[in-house]
Every structure is written in structure tokens, then in C-alpha cells.
Motif scaffolding. Structure first.
Motif, PDB file in Angstrom:
ATOM      1  N   ARG A 289      28.977  29.244  43.448  1.00 25.40           N
ATOM      2  CA  ARG A 289      28.673  30.435  44.251  1.00 25.40           C
ATOM      3  C   ARG A 289      28.655  31.660  43.336  1.00 25.40           C
TER       4      ARG A 289
ATOM      5  N   TRP B 130      37.581  37.944  47.800  1.00 27.18           N
ATOM      6  CA  TRP B 130      37.408  36.580  47.285  1.00 27.18           C
ATOM      7  C   TRP B 130      35.944  36.178  47.133  1.00 27.18           C
ATOM      8  N   ARG B 131      35.035  36.887  47.827  1.00 22.84           N
ATOM      9  CA  ARG B 131      33.603  36.619  47.607  1.00 22.84           C
ATOM     10  C   ARG B 131      33.219  36.947  46.170  1.00 22.84           C
ATOM     11  N   ASP B 132      33.913  37.940  45.597  1.00 23.90           N
ATOM     12  CA  ASP B 132      33.590  38.387  44.241  1.00 23.90           C
ATOM     13  C   ASP B 132      34.401  37.682  43.167  1.00 23.90           C
ATOM     14  N   VAL B 133      35.469  37.009  43.588  1.00 29.39           N
ATOM     15  CA  VAL B 133      36.428  36.454  42.623  1.00 29.39           C
ATOM     16  C   VAL B 133      36.516  34.943  42.784  1.00 29.39           C
ATOM     17  N   GLY B 134      36.450  34.238  41.663  1.00 28.45           N
ATOM     18  CA  GLY B 134      36.689  32.793  41.668  1.00 28.45           C
ATOM     19  C   GLY B 134      37.993  32.525  40.942  1.00 28.45           C
TER      20      GLY B 134
ATOM     21  N   VAL C 116      33.835  26.871  41.620  1.00 30.87           N
ATOM     22  CA  VAL C 116      33.736  28.333  41.494  1.00 30.87           C
ATOM     23  C   VAL C 116      32.381  28.747  40.910  1.00 30.87           C
TER      24      VAL C 116
ATOM     25  N   HIS D 249      26.325  30.002  50.703  1.00 28.56           N
ATOM     26  CA  HIS D 249      25.799  31.027  49.788  1.00 28.56           C
ATOM     27  C   HIS D 249      24.308  30.878  49.508  1.00 28.56           C
TER      28      HIS D 249
ATOM     29  N   SER E 231      29.720  35.138  41.811  1.00 27.20           N
ATOM     30  CA  SER E 231      30.977  35.889  41.754  1.00 27.20           C
ATOM     31  C   SER E 231      30.848  36.900  40.628  1.00 27.20           C
ATOM     32  N   ARG E 232      31.796  37.828  40.573  1.00 26.38           N
ATOM     33  CA  ARG E 232      31.771  38.845  39.515  1.00 26.38           C
ATOM     34  C   ARG E 232      32.915  38.660  38.537  1.00 26.38           C
TER      35      ARG E 232
END
Ligand SMILES: Nc1ncnc2c1ncn2[C@@H]1O[C@H](COP(=O)(O)OP(=O)(O)OP(=O)(O)O)[C@@H](O)[C@H]1O
Length: 211
Positions: free
Chosen positions: A149, A74-78, A146, A103, A151-152
Motif C-alpha cells: 500500500r 496509519w494510512r501514511d505509516v507502515g 507494508v 488501496h 505510505s510516506r
């Protein structure tokens, strides 16, 4: 490298086959718009990619692995859906400050709370509780949250929900910037103008989609 892949996905819920033989391959930096009639399975596919919906058959890969649902994923996904949860005791600004705090330092000045409040037209609601916002204002806060922060991958389920035409134009620019900065975006949408303004690759879902 593929950021998100669906291979032969079939989802059966109760007696309903929601998705069948659905394939998807999304590269880094792409904006993909999942389109199609009500009930065709757009939200279900978004939920599969987020790891929130189990597939009956087939494979989902995000960043090369099945979506794990852990904090690192979830750090990478919003994810933006219409059932966002808010802290009742925090204001709009404080939600953005909380995310920022976790962050910091900000990778990008556009992620700062004041910049987001301005960009999302929420400055005059900054001290309000999210529950007191209008539908469209709450949707703006969901998307601002979202983008607050790094995200990828962004998974957006009907990002246009409740938004007026002017703001949808501004949103298209912000989403375009996210992708040109290297992010990948997959959205379920009914908004052809949003898809076209973001130059999204449109995938029209129908029973058995290959894209
Ligand atoms: N939990 C569930 N239980 C039963 N059926 C479900 C469930 N979730 C989704 N469905 C069914 O799956 C199908 C696809 O739903 P989904 O929400 O993915 O479609 P959608 O394309 O996003 O639709 P819309 O454009 O209306 O948002 C619908 O027929 C819906 O009734």
C-alpha cells in the motif's frame, strides 16, 4: 521538511531510563538506521515514533504533529515489528489482495499481489496460512504487506529478523527504491550490511543521542 523529529526524548519504564536526551531529525527520502547494543532503546524509539510508547519528557513529531494513532496517521505509516497479527482464515495471497483491494487502483505495479509474492519469494507459499510459514517467510510477508500500500514513512524494527543473506540483499534494493520514490524509512537494525547496502544514515544510539 522533517518527516520525523524527536527532541529531548526521555522514556522511563518502571525503574529503567530507556531513552534519555534523545534527538532525531529525519528528512523526506532519508533512510536512517538506528543501531546500538541490545537494550539501548532502538525498539522503544521506533515505538515512540509510531505513537505506541509515551515519552516521559520531550517531543515526538511525525509529519509535523505528535503521532495521533488514528487511521489517517496509519494510512501514511507502515510499521513492521516481530508481533504482526494475521487473519487465520486468509492465505498469504489473500492478505496481500485484501490490502490491495482497499488501496486500489495500484499506484505502482510493484504493489500488486503477484509482483509482491514474486519479489518476496512467497509464490510457493501463496496459498498457505501465515501461521504455517517459517519465521523468515512470515517476516517477508510482514514487509510485503507494508509495501502493498502507499505510505510516506516506514518504521521497521529489525527488518532482517529471520531473513537469509540472499533475501537481505534483495530487501536492501526494495527499501532503496522506496526511499528513491520519496518515502522515508527509519529502521532499528543490527545488520551493518543492510545499513550499508541501503546507504542509510547510521545513528548509533547511546545514552543521550543527538542526530
Ligand atoms: N515494557 C517494558 N517494561 C520494562 N522494561 C522495558 C519495557 N520495554 C523495554 N524495556 C527496557 O527498555 C530497554 C530498551 O529496550 P529496547 O527493546 O528498546 O532495546 P533495543 O535497543 O531495541 O534492544 P534489542 O537490540 O535487544 O532489540 C531494555 O532495557 C528493556 O528491558
Amino acid at each position: 521538511m522533517s518527516i520525523a523529529v524527536a527532541k529531548g526524548v526521555r522514556v522511563v519504564v518502571g525503574a529503567t531510563t530507556v531513552l534519555d536526551h534523545t534527538d532525531l531529525d529525519v528528512a523526506r527520502g532519508e533512510i536512517v538506521a538506528l543501531m546500538g547494543e541490545n537494550g539501548i532503546g532502538k525498539s522503544t524509539l521506533i515505538r515512540c515514533l509510531a505513537g505506541l510508547q509515551r515519552t516521559t519528557e520531550g517531543v515526538i513529531l511525525v509529519f509535523g504533529a505528535p503521532p495521533s494513532g488514528d487511521a489517517a496517521f496509519w494510512r501514511d505509516v507502515g510499521l513492521v515489528t516481530d508481533d504482526q497479527a494475521w487473519y487465520p482464515w486468509l492465505t498469504v495471497r489473500e492478505h496481500l489482495e485484501l490490502i490491495r483491494k482497499i488501496h486500489e487502483p495500484a499506484d505502482d505495479p510493484r504493489m500488486e499481489p503477484d509482483a509482491l509474492l514474486e519479489a518476496f519469494g512467497l509464490l510457493d507459499r501463496a496459498d498457505a496460512a501465515p501461521a504455517t510459514l517459517s519465521t523468515g517467510q512470515r517476516q517477508r510477508l510482514s514487509i510485503a504487506s507494508v509495501l502493498a500500500r502507499p505510505s510516506r514513512l516506514l518504521l521497521l524494527d529489525e527488518p532482517e529478523h529471520g531473513l537469509d543473506a540472499d533475501f537481505r540483499e534483495r530487501l536492501a534494493v526494495m527499501l532503496g527504491n522506496y526511499a528513491s520514490d520519496g518515502g522515508t524509512l527509519i529502521m532499528a537494525t543490527h545488520d551493518r550490511e543492510l545499513a550499508s547496502a541501503t546507504e542509510a544514515r547510521v545513528i548509533a544510539l547511546e545514552a543521550g543521542t543527538r542526530a
